[in-house]
Scaffold this active site. Sequence first.
Site, PDB file in Angstrom:
ATOM      1  N   PRO A 193       0.797  -1.233   0.000  1.00 18.34           N
ATOM      2  CA  PRO A 193       0.000   0.000   0.000  1.00 18.34           C
ATOM      3  C   PRO A 193       0.829   1.283   0.000  1.00 18.34           C
ATOM      4  CG  PRO A 193       0.218  -0.790   2.231  1.00 18.34           C
ATOM      5  CD  PRO A 193       1.026  -1.728   1.372  1.00 18.34           C
ATOM      6  N   THR A 219       0.083   3.729   2.137  1.00 15.63           N
ATOM      7  CA  THR A 219      -0.004   4.313   3.482  1.00 15.63           C
ATOM      8  C   THR A 219       1.204   3.968   4.365  1.00 15.63           C
ATOM      9  OG1 THR A 219      -1.445   2.441   3.949  1.00 15.63           O
ATOM     10  CG2 THR A 219      -2.509   4.552   3.571  1.00 15.63           C
ATOM     11  N   CYS A 263      -3.544   1.399   9.170  1.00 16.76           N
ATOM     12  CA  CYS A 263      -4.843   0.729   9.241  1.00 16.76           C
ATOM     13  C   CYS A 263      -5.283   0.485  10.682  1.00 16.76           C
ATOM     14  CB  CYS A 263      -4.771  -0.597   8.485  1.00 16.76           C
ATOM     15  SG  CYS A 263      -3.373  -1.614   8.990  1.00 16.76           S
TER      16      CYS A 263
HETATM   17  P1  NAD Z   1      -5.177   0.378  -2.171  1.00 13.49           P
HETATM   18  O1  NAD Z   1      -6.094  -0.775  -2.005  1.00 13.49           O
HETATM   19  O2  NAD Z   1      -5.628   1.533  -2.967  1.00 13.49           O
HETATM   20  O3  NAD Z   1      -3.796  -0.130  -2.849  1.00 13.49           O
HETATM   21  C1  NAD Z   1      -3.030  -1.161  -2.289  1.00 13.49           C
HETATM   22  C2  NAD Z   1      -2.276  -1.894  -3.407  1.00 13.49           C
HETATM   23  O4  NAD Z   1      -3.212  -2.661  -4.166  1.00 13.49           O
HETATM   24  C3  NAD Z   1      -1.595  -0.972  -4.404  1.00 13.49           C
HETATM   25  O5  NAD Z   1      -0.355  -1.540  -4.764  1.00 13.49           O
HETATM   26  C4  NAD Z   1      -2.559  -0.930  -5.574  1.00 13.49           C
HETATM   27  O6  NAD Z   1      -1.895  -0.684  -6.794  1.00 13.49           O
HETATM   28  C5  NAD Z   1      -3.149  -2.342  -5.536  1.00 13.49           C
HETATM   29  N1  NAD Z   1      -4.548  -2.463  -6.011  1.00 13.49           N
HETATM   30  C6  NAD Z   1      -5.602  -1.685  -5.669  1.00 13.49           C
HETATM   31  N2  NAD Z   1      -6.744  -2.170  -6.225  1.00 13.49           N
HETATM   32  C7  NAD Z   1      -6.395  -3.280  -6.912  1.00 13.49           C
HETATM   33  C8  NAD Z   1      -7.114  -4.247  -7.700  1.00 13.49           C
HETATM   34  N3  NAD Z   1      -8.428  -4.154  -7.904  1.00 13.49           N
HETATM   35  N4  NAD Z   1      -6.422  -5.274  -8.258  1.00 13.49           N
HETATM   36  C9  NAD Z   1      -5.082  -5.399  -8.079  1.00 13.49           C
HETATM   37  N5  NAD Z   1      -4.358  -4.515  -7.338  1.00 13.49           N
HETATM   38  C10 NAD Z   1      -4.992  -3.482  -6.774  1.00 13.49           C
HETATM   39  O7  NAD Z   1      -4.781   0.829  -0.690  1.00 13.49           O
HETATM   40  P2  NAD Z   1      -3.832   2.013  -0.190  1.00 13.49           P
HETATM   41  O8  NAD Z   1      -4.531   3.318  -0.317  1.00 13.49           O
HETATM   42  O9  NAD Z   1      -2.510   1.865  -0.785  1.00 13.49           O
HETATM   43  O10 NAD Z   1      -3.724   1.637   1.349  1.00 13.49           O
HETATM   44  C11 NAD Z   1      -4.744   1.926   2.275  1.00 13.49           C
HETATM   45  C12 NAD Z   1      -5.658   0.764   2.526  1.00 13.49           C
HETATM   46  O11 NAD Z   1      -4.926  -0.413   2.874  1.00 13.49           O
HETATM   47  C13 NAD Z   1      -6.560   1.016   3.715  1.00 13.49           C
HETATM   48  O12 NAD Z   1      -7.816   0.474   3.482  1.00 13.49           O
HETATM   49  C14 NAD Z   1      -5.852   0.327   4.868  1.00 13.49           C
HETATM   50  O13 NAD Z   1      -6.682  -0.034   5.931  1.00 13.49           O
HETATM   51  C15 NAD Z   1      -5.325  -0.899   4.162  1.00 13.49           C
HETATM   52  N6  NAD Z   1      -4.157  -1.450   4.837  1.00 13.49           N
HETATM   53  C16 NAD Z   1      -4.288  -2.639   5.492  1.00 13.49           C
HETATM   54  C17 NAD Z   1      -3.199  -3.174   6.150  1.00 13.49           C
HETATM   55  C18 NAD Z   1      -3.310  -4.457   6.898  1.00 13.49           C
HETATM   56  O14 NAD Z   1      -2.281  -4.949   7.352  1.00 13.49           O
HETATM   57  N7  NAD Z   1      -4.472  -5.036   7.066  1.00 13.49           N
HETATM   58  C19 NAD Z   1      -1.975  -2.518   6.142  1.00 13.49           C
HETATM   59  C20 NAD Z   1      -1.881  -1.302   5.444  1.00 13.49           C
HETATM   60  C21 NAD Z   1      -2.981  -0.778   4.782  1.00 13.49           C
END
Ligand code: NAD
Length: 472
Positions: free
Chosen positions: A137, A139, A271
């Site tokens: 991500p 973040t 998160c």
């Molecule tokens: P995001 O979902 O926009 O992106 C995360 C990653 O997924 C990126 O590399 C993006 O390119 C990829 N991605 C997004 N949609 C996709 C799809 N449909 N298919 C394939 N790849 C895809 O998230 P973000 O803004 O980078 O991070 C914030 C989010 O992540 C928040 O919801 C946060 O709670 C969550 N998060 C969770 C954890 C955890 O450990 N549970 C840790 C960090 C962040």
Amino acid sequence: MSIADLDVDKLVSQIILEVKKRNTEGTRASSVVYNSVSAAVEAATKAQKEVMQQSIEQRKKYVEAIRLTIIKNAEMLAEMTVKESGMGIVADKVIKNKLAANKTPGPEILKTEACSGDRGLTIVEMAPFGVIGAITPVTNPIATIVNNSIGMLSAGNSVIFSVHPNAKESSKKAIELMNEAIVEKGGPPSLLCSLATPSIETAQELMHHPGINLLTATGGPGVVKAALSCGKKAIGAGAGNPPVIVDETADIEKAARDIIAGGSFDNNLPCITEKCIIVVGQVADKLLSNMEKNKAYLASKEEIKALEKILAIETQEESGKIKYSPNKKYVGKDAKYILKEIGVNVQREIKAVITEVEGSHPFAITEMMMPVLPLVQVKNIDKAIALGVEVEQNNKHTAVIHSKNVDNMTSFARAIQTTIFVKNAPSYAGIGVGGEGYTTFTIAGPTGEGLTTARDYTRKRRCVLVDALSIV
Ligand code: NAD
């Protein structure tokens, strides 16, 4: 000056040294950044096979080298990330980078199980998957990559990262530094690979590539859903919306201090951070005044209305249901900057804005990832728990409570069923900052691995020897 006046031998050796240096740098840089998923899979497969020929002691050296290089470069990487992504706070990202480097467990966490008896000895070992595709991500870009690298490599895997496009340069830099550290200790290049132009498409290509043996998706609901439906084993670490309850028995001064510390950490990006404050009415005023003392700004009703307009985006789903999402322009921005956007200039130092709202307000039910924290007053602990469960929305992520009543703590933990449950501390105690336990930046609620470690990146393999080696 004629050529005869020059020290030709010295000149030639200088040129050779320079050419050698450039060749080495070229090899290193190009060996970890790939233009295509297929090229990365090929290189990562080769590197993983090589690492399997080496000892576990050697693997431990690579992990140590990763820790050292990230600690040394934690500030530089934090600055680069904030500049590139436009989100978060440098000092807090330094803490996260160092935390991932220091407190992610290494190969020592892998344990062999054994059972012996009349018919001999059976062992179950934790073997690598092979090549892992890791989607990360924006973040916590660096901390996640460092945490994943240590865990995945400790288990004997190689990794291909598809990082968030908005943090691609800082992510590539971290991967390059870690690979250099591995190579210096005698490891193969390309144990950790990055893609030149990461995107949602490259992430999806990783998901479907036959050379990828395991996936981890750390991000929002979209990427977790995509990873879990791609037909191979996937670890899904998805969104959270952690509620924090304050009941009438809590140490209110400490609760206020802890909530502001946790909720404003890295401008509320992680998160696990407090996203919705739920307070039992009789202690609400005391909590609010103490939060103000801890650098919170209490927004007026008019200011809350203005914030609503710019921060929450309303969309209608096909079913007619209204959904909210945060306005990306303000995700991870400073509290003062956000207030300025609605024409409020605050002179004193502030870390967070508190908005008193109803439990159904968009700020309460949406993962906003901004230091604008909704606060909802309720009549009693039962109502607080019910609302906590509602705003967490079954993400199974994180919840926090400030209380001295053990029954209240237990009831909330049982009702909410989160992966992380923190009592009387800032949320980050749940990932090892000021609390016991190791750290992770991939918290897999939906798929149940919880706070992931090297163990989760292994396949269990049984080896049976019949009628021998049992020595009793
Ligand atoms: P995001 O979902 O926009 O992106 C995360 C990653 O997924 C990126 O590399 C993006 O390119 C990829 N991605 C997004 N949609 C996709 C799809 N449909 N298919 C394939 N790849 C895809 O998230 P973000 O803004 O980078 O991070 C914030 C989010 O992540 C928040 O919801 C946060 O709670 C969550 N998060 C969770 C954890 C955890 O450990 N549970 C840790 C960090 C962040």
